[in-house]
Design a protein around this motif. Structure first.
Motif, PDB file in Angstrom:
ATOM      1  N   ALA A 155       0.896  -1.165  -0.027  1.00 20.15           N
ATOM      2  CA  ALA A 155       0.179  -0.147   0.215  1.00 20.15           C
ATOM      3  C   ALA A 155       1.057   1.145   0.039  1.00 20.15           C
ATOM      4  O   ALA A 155       1.892   1.269   0.544  1.00 20.15           O
ATOM      5  CB  ALA A 155      -1.113  -0.108   0.909  1.00 20.15           C
ATOM      6  N   ALA A 156       0.561   2.283  -0.675  1.00 19.87           N
ATOM      7  CA  ALA A 156       1.150   3.567  -0.709  1.00 19.87           C
ATOM      8  C   ALA A 156       0.491   4.200   0.695  1.00 19.87           C
ATOM      9  O   ALA A 156      -0.383   3.855   1.219  1.00 19.87           O
ATOM     10  CB  ALA A 156       0.508   4.299  -1.870  1.00 19.87           C
ATOM     11  N   VAL A 157       1.357   5.160   1.084  1.00 22.23           N
ATOM     12  CA  VAL A 157       1.156   5.773   2.535  1.00 22.23           C
ATOM     13  C   VAL A 157       1.484   7.209   2.321  1.00 22.23           C
ATOM     14  O   VAL A 157       2.482   7.727   1.676  1.00 22.23           O
ATOM     15  CB  VAL A 157       2.187   5.244   3.401  1.00 22.23           C
ATOM     16  CG1 VAL A 157       1.783   6.019   4.960  1.00 22.23           C
ATOM     17  CG2 VAL A 157       2.026   3.768   3.769  1.00 22.23           C
ATOM     18  N   LEU A 158       0.543   8.127   2.795  1.00 19.80           N
ATOM     19  CA  LEU A 158       0.538   9.503   2.907  1.00 19.80           C
ATOM     20  C   LEU A 158       0.577  10.019   4.376  1.00 19.80           C
ATOM     21  O   LEU A 158      -0.782   9.643   4.849  1.00 19.80           O
ATOM     22  CB  LEU A 158      -0.298  10.315   1.912  1.00 19.80           C
ATOM     23  CG  LEU A 158      -0.090  12.036   2.188  1.00 19.80           C
ATOM     24  CD1 LEU A 158      -0.009  12.357   0.507  1.00 19.80           C
ATOM     25  CD2 LEU A 158      -1.053  12.363   2.849  1.00 19.80           C
ATOM     26  N   VAL A 159       1.184  10.353   4.977  1.00 25.03           N
ATOM     27  CA  VAL A 159       1.138  10.757   6.390  1.00 25.03           C
ATOM     28  C   VAL A 159       1.304  12.509   6.730  1.00 25.03           C
ATOM     29  O   VAL A 159       2.436  13.186   6.013  1.00 25.03           O
ATOM     30  CB  VAL A 159       2.328  10.234   7.314  1.00 25.03           C
ATOM     31  CG1 VAL A 159       2.324  10.421   8.660  1.00 25.03           C
ATOM     32  CG2 VAL A 159       2.495   8.735   7.179  1.00 25.03           C
ATOM     33  N   THR A 160       0.414  13.006   7.606  1.00 25.02           N
ATOM     34  CA  THR A 160       0.696  14.434   7.725  1.00 25.02           C
ATOM     35  C   THR A 160       1.466  14.539   8.970  1.00 25.02           C
ATOM     36  O   THR A 160       1.245  13.879   9.818  1.00 25.02           O
ATOM     37  CB  THR A 160      -0.524  15.282   7.620  1.00 25.02           C
ATOM     38  OG1 THR A 160      -1.393  15.061   8.791  1.00 25.02           O
ATOM     39  CG2 THR A 160      -1.348  14.852   6.480  1.00 25.02           C
ATOM     40  N   THR A 161       2.106  15.737   9.050  1.00 28.01           N
ATOM     41  CA  THR A 161       2.679  15.932  10.465  1.00 28.01           C
ATOM     42  C   THR A 161       3.245  17.311  10.322  1.00 28.01           C
ATOM     43  O   THR A 161       3.569  17.919   9.639  1.00 28.01           O
ATOM     44  CB  THR A 161       3.960  15.074  10.603  1.00 28.01           C
ATOM     45  OG1 THR A 161       4.515  15.134  12.160  1.00 28.01           O
ATOM     46  CG2 THR A 161       5.280  15.049   9.906  1.00 28.01           C
ATOM     47  N   HIS A 162       3.062  17.994  11.750  1.00 30.61           N
ATOM     48  CA  HIS A 162       3.898  19.394  11.930  1.00 30.61           C
ATOM     49  C   HIS A 162       5.191  19.069  12.445  1.00 30.61           C
ATOM     50  O   HIS A 162       5.994  20.056  12.705  1.00 30.61           O
ATOM     51  CB  HIS A 162       3.059  20.202  12.870  1.00 30.61           C
ATOM     52  CG  HIS A 162       2.805  19.548  14.284  1.00 30.61           C
ATOM     53  ND1 HIS A 162       1.671  18.674  14.612  1.00 30.61           N
ATOM     54  CD2 HIS A 162       3.486  19.805  15.436  1.00 30.61           C
ATOM     55  CE1 HIS A 162       1.926  18.505  15.758  1.00 30.61           C
ATOM     56  NE2 HIS A 162       2.950  19.113  16.328  1.00 30.61           N
ATOM     57  N   ASP A 163       5.710  17.976  12.786  1.00 29.27           N
ATOM     58  CA  ASP A 163       6.732  17.567  13.333  1.00 29.27           C
ATOM     59  C   ASP A 163       8.083  17.000  12.265  1.00 29.27           C
ATOM     60  O   ASP A 163       7.740  15.976  11.744  1.00 29.27           O
ATOM     61  CB  ASP A 163       6.612  16.402  14.384  1.00 29.27           C
ATOM     62  CG  ASP A 163       8.117  16.148  15.051  1.00 29.27           C
ATOM     63  OD1 ASP A 163       9.277  16.724  14.807  1.00 29.27           O
ATOM     64  OD2 ASP A 163       7.942  15.466  16.036  1.00 29.27           O
ATOM     65  N   PRO A 164       9.148  18.039  12.255  1.00 31.22           N
ATOM     66  CA  PRO A 164       9.918  17.602  11.026  1.00 31.22           C
ATOM     67  C   PRO A 164      10.814  16.530  11.269  1.00 31.22           C
ATOM     68  O   PRO A 164      11.291  15.919  10.434  1.00 31.22           O
ATOM     69  CB  PRO A 164      10.955  18.725  10.918  1.00 31.22           C
ATOM     70  CG  PRO A 164      10.031  20.024  11.693  1.00 31.22           C
ATOM     71  CD  PRO A 164       9.129  19.336  12.600  1.00 31.22           C
ATOM     72  N   ARG A 165      10.801  15.993  12.556  1.00 33.89           N
ATOM     73  CA  ARG A 165      11.528  14.778  12.773  1.00 33.89           C
ATOM     74  C   ARG A 165      10.773  13.734  12.445  1.00 33.89           C
ATOM     75  O   ARG A 165      11.333  12.606  11.945  1.00 33.89           O
ATOM     76  CB  ARG A 165      11.926  14.751  14.344  1.00 33.89           C
ATOM     77  CG  ARG A 165      12.758  15.794  14.693  1.00 33.89           C
ATOM     78  CD  ARG A 165      12.975  15.816  16.143  1.00 33.89           C
ATOM     79  NE  ARG A 165      11.642  16.038  16.925  1.00 33.89           N
ATOM     80  CZ  ARG A 165      11.459  16.342  18.013  1.00 33.89           C
ATOM     81  NH1 ARG A 165      12.435  16.443  18.883  1.00 33.89           N
ATOM     82  NH2 ARG A 165      10.187  16.673  18.531  1.00 33.89           N
ATOM     83  N   VAL A 166       9.491  13.757  12.492  1.00 32.99           N
ATOM     84  CA  VAL A 166       8.602  12.497  12.090  1.00 32.99           C
ATOM     85  C   VAL A 166       8.969  12.403  10.422  1.00 32.99           C
ATOM     86  O   VAL A 166       8.947  11.396   9.771  1.00 32.99           O
ATOM     87  CB  VAL A 166       6.964  12.830  12.362  1.00 32.99           C
ATOM     88  CG1 VAL A 166       6.173  11.707  11.442  1.00 32.99           C
ATOM     89  CG2 VAL A 166       6.943  12.742  14.028  1.00 32.99           C
ATOM     90  N   ALA A 167       8.795  13.574   9.791  1.00 33.11           N
ATOM     91  CA  ALA A 167       8.892  13.608   8.389  1.00 33.11           C
ATOM     92  C   ALA A 167      10.190  13.030   7.880  1.00 33.11           C
ATOM     93  O   ALA A 167      10.232  12.387   6.831  1.00 33.11           O
ATOM     94  CB  ALA A 167       8.953  14.966   7.926  1.00 33.11           C
ATOM     95  N   ARG A 168      11.346  12.825   8.619  1.00 30.43           N
ATOM     96  CA  ARG A 168      12.553  12.174   8.422  1.00 30.43           C
ATOM     97  C   ARG A 168      12.270  10.791   7.975  1.00 30.43           C
ATOM     98  O   ARG A 168      13.312  10.240   7.269  1.00 30.43           O
ATOM     99  CB  ARG A 168      13.745  12.576   9.297  1.00 30.43           C
ATOM    100  CG  ARG A 168      14.139  13.992   9.116  1.00 30.43           C
ATOM    101  CD  ARG A 168      15.599  14.126   9.769  1.00 30.43           C
ATOM    102  NE  ARG A 168      15.408  15.530  10.408  1.00 30.43           N
ATOM    103  CZ  ARG A 168      15.576  15.693  11.875  1.00 30.43           C
ATOM    104  NH1 ARG A 168      15.476  14.811  12.526  1.00 30.43           N
ATOM    105  NH2 ARG A 168      15.595  17.060  12.003  1.00 30.43           N
ATOM    106  N   GLU A 169      11.206  10.231   8.454  1.00 29.97           N
ATOM    107  CA  GLU A 169      11.016   8.529   8.386  1.00 29.97           C
ATOM    108  C   GLU A 169      10.633   8.348   7.039  1.00 29.97           C
ATOM    109  O   GLU A 169      10.856   7.323   6.711  1.00 29.97           O
ATOM    110  CB  GLU A 169      10.031   8.216   9.400  1.00 29.97           C
ATOM    111  CG  GLU A 169      10.451   8.436  10.890  1.00 29.97           C
ATOM    112  CD  GLU A 169      11.477   7.495  11.562  1.00 29.97           C
ATOM    113  OE1 GLU A 169      11.563   6.335  10.979  1.00 29.97           O
ATOM    114  OE2 GLU A 169      12.383   7.848  12.252  1.00 29.97           O
ATOM    115  N   LEU A 170      10.118   9.244   6.204  1.00 32.33           N
ATOM    116  CA  LEU A 170       9.726   9.079   5.013  1.00 32.33           C
ATOM    117  C   LEU A 170      10.425   9.552   3.902  1.00 32.33           C
ATOM    118  O   LEU A 170      11.099  10.590   3.872  1.00 32.33           O
ATOM    119  CB  LEU A 170       8.267   9.589   4.747  1.00 32.33           C
ATOM    120  CG  LEU A 170       7.143   8.872   5.674  1.00 32.33           C
ATOM    121  CD1 LEU A 170       6.909   9.423   6.972  1.00 32.33           C
ATOM    122  CD2 LEU A 170       6.051   8.445   4.986  1.00 32.33           C
TER     123      LEU A 170
END
Ligand code: ADP
Ligand code: ADP
Length: 228
Positions: free
Chosen positions: A189-204
């Protein structure tokens, strides 16, 4: 074909001088298997983008389409796109396993098949020992993993997660995100995650940035744009 395509999509709330333009000029597409993080401050329009992509909301201008999804009307779309929300979303009177089984039964999956798919989904998120727990006996991180299992058990082509780690501490949030990404990959499956945390963003691997209701190019150059 992309699973979702937005063409100059906008969503405005209200009308006249008090109208709020939540998002505008959104042009982007999500290819099969993509792993995308939408990063931006609170109020930048991330939730609105996700709701438009999920078909939970309609654009007030432009177009949102799902060329890569076999559609059997809105119901079909709902089955192919799984949505994970930020807060607690489990039904309190049902066990973790029953929470995962219920949507499958509503989809028309037989009892035995639903039970085995629920077991497999819980296992892929490391939750097999918690299957019989009630939601109020789970930690916030465990409950969010059950919510992820509930979405994945329906075998969606696309998982849309709106700040799925927003109410978790950093370590727990990272763990939930990792198991979400691993389980989605297993499923293709494709995944799209929203976040305001740039550290979370680094996982993708792919990052899109939002500001003031628009998708913008990152200043740092570390991400990739949303494409045509
Ligand atoms: P984010 O998810 O990045 O926090 P949202 O998509 O929730 O951003 O919100 C984008 C903008 O649209 C904000 O200014 C917000 O206040 C506004 N907005 C969102 N939903 C509504 C609504 N139902 N009615 C009015 N304004 C809204
Ligand atoms: P998030 O930032 O995680 O999207 P919000 O707290 O901004 O969450 O919004 C939660 C809910 O409230 C959403 O359904 C959103 O559409 C709605 N909402 C957000 N801003 C407004 C607003 N200014 N007026 C009315 N509803 C809003």
């Amino acid at each position: 074909a992309p699973l979702v395509r937005c063409e100059n999509a906008a969503r405005t709330y209200g009308s006249g001088p008090g109208a709020v333009v939540a998002v505008h000029g959104l042009t982007c597409s999500v290819p099969p298997g993509a792993r995308i993080c939408v990063v931006g401050p609170s109020g930048s329009g991330k939730s609105t983008l996700l709701h438009l992509m999920a078909g939970l909301d309609r654009p007030t201008a432009g177009r949102v389409s799902h060329p890569g999804l076999d559609r059997e009307g809105t119901d079909g779309l709902a089955r192919r796109i799984g949505v994970v929300f930020q807060g607690p979303s489990l039904l309190p009177p049902l066990t973790a396993a029953e929470n995962v089984v219920l949507p499958l039964r509503i989809d028309g999956v037989g009892e035995d098949e639903a039970a085995s798919r629920a077991r497999a989904a819980l296992e892929s998120l490391g939750l097999q020992s918690l299957a019989g727990r009630m939601p109020d006996e789970l930690s916030a991180g465990q409950a969010q993993r059950v919510a992820v299992a509930r979405v994945l058990a329906r075998r969606p082509c696309l998982v849309l997660a709106d700040e799925p780690t927003g109410q978790l501490d950093r370590a727990t949030g990272c763990q939930v995100l990792r198991v979400l990404l691993d389980a989605a990959e297993e499923l293709g499956a494709a995944v799209l995650v929203t976040t305001h945390d740039p550290r979370v963003a680094r996982e993708l691997e792919t990052r899109w940035y939002m500001a003031d209701g628009r998708l913008v190019q990152p200043e740092t150059g570390s991400g990739t744009g949303p494409g045509p």
